[in-house]
Structures are given as C-alpha cells and as structure tokens.
Design a protein around this motif. Structure first.
Motif, mmCIF file in Angstrom:
data_model
loop_
_atom_site.group_PDB
_atom_site.id
_atom_site.type_symbol
_atom_site.label_atom_id
_atom_site.label_comp_id
_atom_site.label_asym_id
_atom_site.label_seq_id
_atom_site.Cartn_x
_atom_site.Cartn_y
_atom_site.Cartn_z
ATOM 1 N N GLN A 1 51.170 44.668 38.787
ATOM 2 C CA GLN A 1 50.599 44.950 37.473
ATOM 3 C C GLN A 1 51.005 43.858 36.480
ATOM 4 O O GLN A 1 50.657 42.693 36.680
ATOM 5 N N ASN A 2 51.770 44.194 35.452
ATOM 6 C CA ASN A 2 52.123 43.206 34.428
ATOM 7 C C ASN A 2 53.532 42.655 34.597
ATOM 8 O O ASN A 2 54.165 42.244 33.624
ATOM 9 N N ALA B 1 45.937 52.179 37.492
ATOM 10 C CA ALA B 1 46.796 51.195 36.830
ATOM 11 C C ALA B 1 47.137 50.053 37.774
ATOM 12 O O ALA B 1 47.147 48.881 37.375
ATOM 13 N N MET B 2 47.417 50.366 39.040
ATOM 14 C CA MET B 2 47.737 49.325 40.018
ATOM 15 C C MET B 2 46.581 48.334 40.173
ATOM 16 O O MET B 2 46.785 47.116 40.283
ATOM 17 N N GLU C 1 45.407 47.007 35.848
ATOM 18 C CA GLU C 1 46.335 46.371 34.905
ATOM 19 C C GLU C 1 46.744 45.003 35.430
ATOM 20 O O GLU C 1 47.759 44.843 36.093
ATOM 21 N N THR C 2 45.933 44.014 35.122
ATOM 22 C CA THR C 2 46.198 42.651 35.539
ATOM 23 C C THR C 2 45.840 41.704 34.403
ATOM 24 O O THR C 2 44.712 41.738 33.904
#
Length: 278
Positions: free
Chosen positions: A55-56, A135-136, A139-140
């Motif tokens: 992710q982040n 989210a996996m 969220e990039t």
C-alpha cells in the motif's frame, strides 16, 4: 544557482513478530512512508535496494536473527524457460490476460477468499475482509496495474471466468509482482508459475529489463520455487548478483549476518528531488 536535494524520508522499525518463512524465528521490518510528489522516484530507487511496497509503505526485512530474506528479480533478456515451464505455458495458453487499473472487484475478492482458504488459511491475511482487500489493491501512490487471467466458461458458466490475479507495480526498470492469487482448483495449470512467466513476457514486450519477484529465502520451502527460474538475481551485500548455487546462501541464516539498523539506513541511496533555483 540550480541545485538538487536528496529526498529524505524517515525510516522506522516494526516490532518483532513470528516469521512467516522460517519457523521459530522472529521478523522485523525497516520501513518508510510512500507518499507525496516524489513517491514514484522513491519507490523506483528503494526497490533497487531490496525494498518492497505494501500500500503506502516501503519495507525491507531487518531481522536481528538472520538476513535470509533476499530480494529477487529475473533478468528478462537472459531468461530461458525450463522444459517444465514451457509445458506450463502451453497448458495455460487458453487463458485470457486483461490489464486494468488498480480497482478491486467482487469477483477478485471471491477468488482471493477461495485462494486464502485453500492455501493460507492460517496466514496473516486469513481474516482480511472486502474493505481491507480493496485497500490492498487500490491504495497505491505509484503506477500500478491489476493483471487478470480468465478461462473460457465451462458447463453451466457464462463468459470468461476469473482464474488468477496479480497486483503489479511498474518501475522505471521493470515490473514488480506485489501480490498474486489464483483458483486453487486449477492445480494442473500451475497458475503461480504461469503468472510469473507471463510477467516476463509482458516486461519483454514493454522493453523492461527486470521482473521483481519479492523475497527468496534460503531454507524456506514456501520460497524455494523462485530458485527454479533462470537468470535470477538476488540483492545481497548492497548489490545485485546471480543466485548461483542456492545452498551457498545458507550463511544468511546466521544471527551475525545482519548489520545494525543505523548502518543499514546510512547505506541507503536516496533519489534526488527536482532542481531548485536560489
């Protein structure tokens, strides 16, 4: 005067937790946030030094008991499939590839749950719900793609049926396979190997020199399959080198093989920010 400044992220260390690759050992990670206008360049630069994205966050194992997790990548130009890998490519030739933006779907999550329940029911992702899955995938802060593989419909089915998925990051020098999952019932297709082989083909078509596979761990049955790919390199001692004989890396399991964290951070090369004018 024009000058450049290095991007200076803050690095942190996670608390120790059980290692998923080597029973009886504890794992900790060195990590930094991946955000802002320099996210892509930071990701490209640190990925060449053994870091991976979640992710982040960018992370790299920094365990006190060993340094066995070695980042691995395939040199696309030098890769030659084995006889077994050529058979896998032929058996999976009917699968249709579709590259999409990083957007989670219900079909993906259904396949993901089936994969976890069959292959990793006691793993760290076993309790992930659809929101955590989204989210996996989504969220990039960098250039990412979802590569889907589908098969023709069978009796009682319609259209093409989703069979495998890989979340893939695009670097300036290659493709990084962040996470992949597939239909556990299609054992005869060896879908995990097929996804890697197809990413090598995608990278070759795009003129990218490497496919990053994540970590290879000497002595780990879970990671042993990566050593079966030719032209495999590992990041060790601050440089990329040919894997060679897998048994030659057993010393990385020794508790004295890991340098202090302060030394590790001091040796990390950081990208430069854009030029500024005084």
């Amino acid at each position: 005067m024009r000058h450049t400044l290095p991007i200076a992220p803050q690095f942190y260390v996670t608390a120790p937790q059980p290692c998923p690759y080597l029973d009886g050992r504890m794992e900790r990670k060195l990590f930094t946030a991946l955000q802002g206008e320099h996210a892509q360049r930071l990701n490209d630069t640190l990925s060449k030094q053994g870091f991976r994205r979640s992710q982040n966050v960018l992370y790299r194992p920094s365990c006190s008991e060993c340094s066995a997790c070695l980042s691995a990548r395939i040199r696309v130009a030098d890769f030659q499939p084995s006889r077994t890998q050529r058979r896998i490519m032929r058996r999976a030739a009917h699968l249709r590839r579709n590259a999409t933006s990083p957007w989670a779907t219900e079909d993906q999550f259904t396949l993901f749950r089936r994969y976890l329940d069959a292959r990793h029911a006691d793993g760290g992702m076993a309790d992930m719900d659809i929101f955590e899955f989204a989210a996996m995938i989504e969220e990039t802060p960098i250039k990412s793609r979802v590569i889907e593989y589908s098969r023709p419909a069978g009796p009682g089915e319609r259209g093409h049926v989703l069979s495998a998925v890989c979340l893939t990051d695009v670097f300036d020098d290659g493709l990084s396979m962040v996470y992949s999952f597939y239909d556990p019932d299609l054992v005869d297709l060896s879908l995990g190997t097929h996804i890697i082989l197809d990413h090598i083909a995608i990278a070759r078509e795009a003129g990218l020199p490497y496919v990053y596979l994540g970590y290879w761990v000497p002595g780990s049955r879970k990671m042993g399959y990566k050593a079966g790919f030719s032209a495999l390199e590992i990041y060790k001692g601050g440089e990329w080198q040919d894997l060679g004989d897998p048994a030659a890396h057993r010393a990385e399991l020794h508790p004295l093989s890991m340098d202090p964290i302060a030394e590790q951070v001091a040796r990390i090369n950081l990208p430069e920010a854009r030029p500024h004018r005084d």
